[in-house]
Design an enzyme around this catalytic site. Sequence first.
Site, PDB file in Angstrom:
ATOM      1  CG  MET A 169      -2.026   1.009   1.215  1.00 17.13           C
ATOM      2  SD  MET A 169      -3.064   0.998  -0.262  1.00 17.13           S
ATOM      3  CE  MET A 169      -4.413  -0.077   0.259  1.00 17.13           C
ATOM      4  N   GLY A 170       1.579   1.439  -1.107  1.00 18.77           N
ATOM      5  CA  GLY A 170       2.338   2.678  -1.291  1.00 18.77           C
ATOM      6  C   GLY A 170       1.465   3.667  -2.038  1.00 18.77           C
ATOM      7  NE  ARG A 171       5.085   8.932  -3.630  1.00 25.17           N
ATOM      8  CZ  ARG A 171       6.260   8.376  -3.342  1.00 25.17           C
ATOM      9  NH1 ARG A 171       6.527   7.142  -3.718  1.00 25.17           N
ATOM     10  NH2 ARG A 171       7.183   9.058  -2.696  1.00 25.17           N
ATOM     11  CB  ILE A 172       0.964   2.655  -7.346  1.00 28.06           C
ATOM     12  CG1 ILE A 172       2.001   3.594  -7.983  1.00 28.06           C
ATOM     13  CG2 ILE A 172       0.092   2.006  -8.436  1.00 28.06           C
ATOM     14  CD1 ILE A 172       3.076   2.902  -8.823  1.00 28.06           C
ATOM     15  CB  THR A 216       0.836  -2.978 -12.603  1.00 26.15           C
ATOM     16  OG1 THR A 216       0.322  -2.715 -11.297  1.00 26.15           O
ATOM     17  CG2 THR A 216      -0.293  -3.356 -13.521  1.00 26.15           C
ATOM     18  CB  SER A 217       4.999  -4.157  -8.845  1.00 24.24           C
ATOM     19  OG  SER A 217       4.754  -5.524  -8.640  1.00 24.24           O
ATOM     20  NE  ARG A 218      10.906  -2.780 -11.954  1.00 24.73           N
ATOM     21  CZ  ARG A 218      10.237  -1.651 -12.240  1.00 24.73           C
ATOM     22  NH1 ARG A 218       8.957  -1.706 -12.538  1.00 24.73           N
ATOM     23  NH2 ARG A 218      10.860  -0.494 -12.238  1.00 24.73           N
ATOM     24  CD  GLU A 229       9.367  -6.220 -18.039  1.00 23.99           C
ATOM     25  OE1 GLU A 229       9.762  -5.086 -18.350  1.00 23.99           O
ATOM     26  OE2 GLU A 229       8.559  -6.422 -17.140  1.00 23.99           O
ATOM     27  CG  HIS A 234       7.230  -2.602 -17.755  1.00 21.97           C
ATOM     28  ND1 HIS A 234       8.281  -3.169 -17.092  1.00 21.97           N
ATOM     29  CD2 HIS A 234       6.792  -1.590 -16.954  1.00 21.97           C
ATOM     30  CE1 HIS A 234       8.487  -2.536 -15.945  1.00 21.97           C
ATOM     31  NE2 HIS A 234       7.594  -1.572 -15.841  1.00 21.97           N
TER      32      HIS A 234
HETATM   33  C1  GLV Z   1       8.065   1.485 -14.112  1.00 17.66           C
HETATM   34  O1  GLV Z   1       7.939   0.315 -14.025  1.00 17.66           O
HETATM   35  C2  GLV Z   1       8.656   2.300 -13.108  1.00 17.66           C
HETATM   36  O2  GLV Z   1       9.238   1.743 -12.164  1.00 17.66           O
HETATM   37  O3  GLV Z   1       8.581   3.529 -13.209  1.00 17.66           O
END
Ligand code: GLV
Length: 321
Positions: free
Chosen positions: A155-158, A236-238, A267, A286
Site C-alpha cells: 500500500m504505497g502511493r500506487i 503491474t510492479s515487477r 522483458e 510494461h
Molecule cells: C516502471 O515500471 C517504473 O518503475 O517507473
Amino acid sequence: MRPKVYITRRIPDQITAMIENHCDVRMWHEKDTTVPREILEREITDADGLFCLLTETIDAQLMEMGPRLKVISNMAVGYNNIDIEAANNKGILVTNTPGILTETTADLTFALLMATARRITEASDYLRNGKWSTWSPMLLTGQDVHGATLGIIGMGRIGEAVAKRAKGFDMKILYHNRSRRSGVEENFGAMYVDLKSLLRESDFVCVLVPFSKETVNLIGKEELALMKRTSILINTSRGGIVNETALNDALVEGTIWAAGLDVFSQEPIALDHPLLSLPNVVVLPHIGSASVNTRLGMAQLAAHNLCKALLGEIPPNLVNK
Ligand code: GLV
C-alpha cells in the site's frame, strides 16, 4: 567545466534541451533499442551524470568504470536495476521518479483488472476471428468487479491510488503492507490483513510492492494455492515478484481464474512463453506509466534530479539518503 551527461535512450527534445542548459550531453539515439553494454561502458568513463531507464543494469562493475560519476538518475519509480549498495560505496547519488506516475499507473492497474475480469482481449479476438454467431446467455461471462473484494499487496502511493478507484466500484478493500496506513483505512475503508488472509479472501489480488530480495517470488505455488478458484491476480510492479512457472501451473490447473500482467521476469517476454498461450491471461508490454503526459513528466523529473545533483544540490528524489 560543464558536466558531462550520458542519456541511455532518446527522450523528448525539450527535456534534452533542459539538461543541455547545464551539461554536455551524449545520448543513445536508436529508438526502442537498449544501449549495448559495451557502449554504456565506454560512455560512462568520462560521465559526471547518467540518465538511465529501467532497461539498463547499473551494477558495481559499471560504476567502477565511471570514476567521475556523481549521479545516476533513473527515469522510473522502481530502481531495482541499480545496485544501491555499490552506489553508496562510491558516493554516487541515485534518484528516481516517484509521484508523477502514480495516477497513470493506477489507471493501468485498474484497466488490467477490468480487462481480465471481463475477458476484454479474449472477447475482442473472438469477434475479430469470426466466431460471433449470436448473443448467448453463457458467452464470455466474466467476474464482477463492482462489490468484489480487492486485496492490495503493497500500500504505497500506487496502492492507495488503486484503492481510491476501487472505492468507486464499491469494492471491499483488504491490504497488506510493511506498516499500517491509517489514511487509506479512513478514506477508503481498507482493512489491514496478513498476506495469507488477503490471498484467501480476495477476488482480485493486485501486486504493488517494489522488487527486492524480500519480494522476489513473493507469490509462488503456496500463495496461489490459497487464492479462490475464481480469483484474479494483477501484477503491474515487477515480474520477479510473481513466480511465472507457478502462475502458469495455477492458471492451467484452474487454481485461480485469470491473471493480468504488465511486467515479466524477462522483458520482453519470449513469444513462446507458455503464459502467452493462455486465453485467461491479459498481457501488456510494461506500459503502466505510459501516458503522453506522464512519460513527459517522468523525463522532466529525472532531468531535474540529474541537474540538481550536478549543480551540487540535494536532488528532490534521492533514493540513497
Ligand atoms: C516502471 O515500471 C517504473 O518503475 O517507473
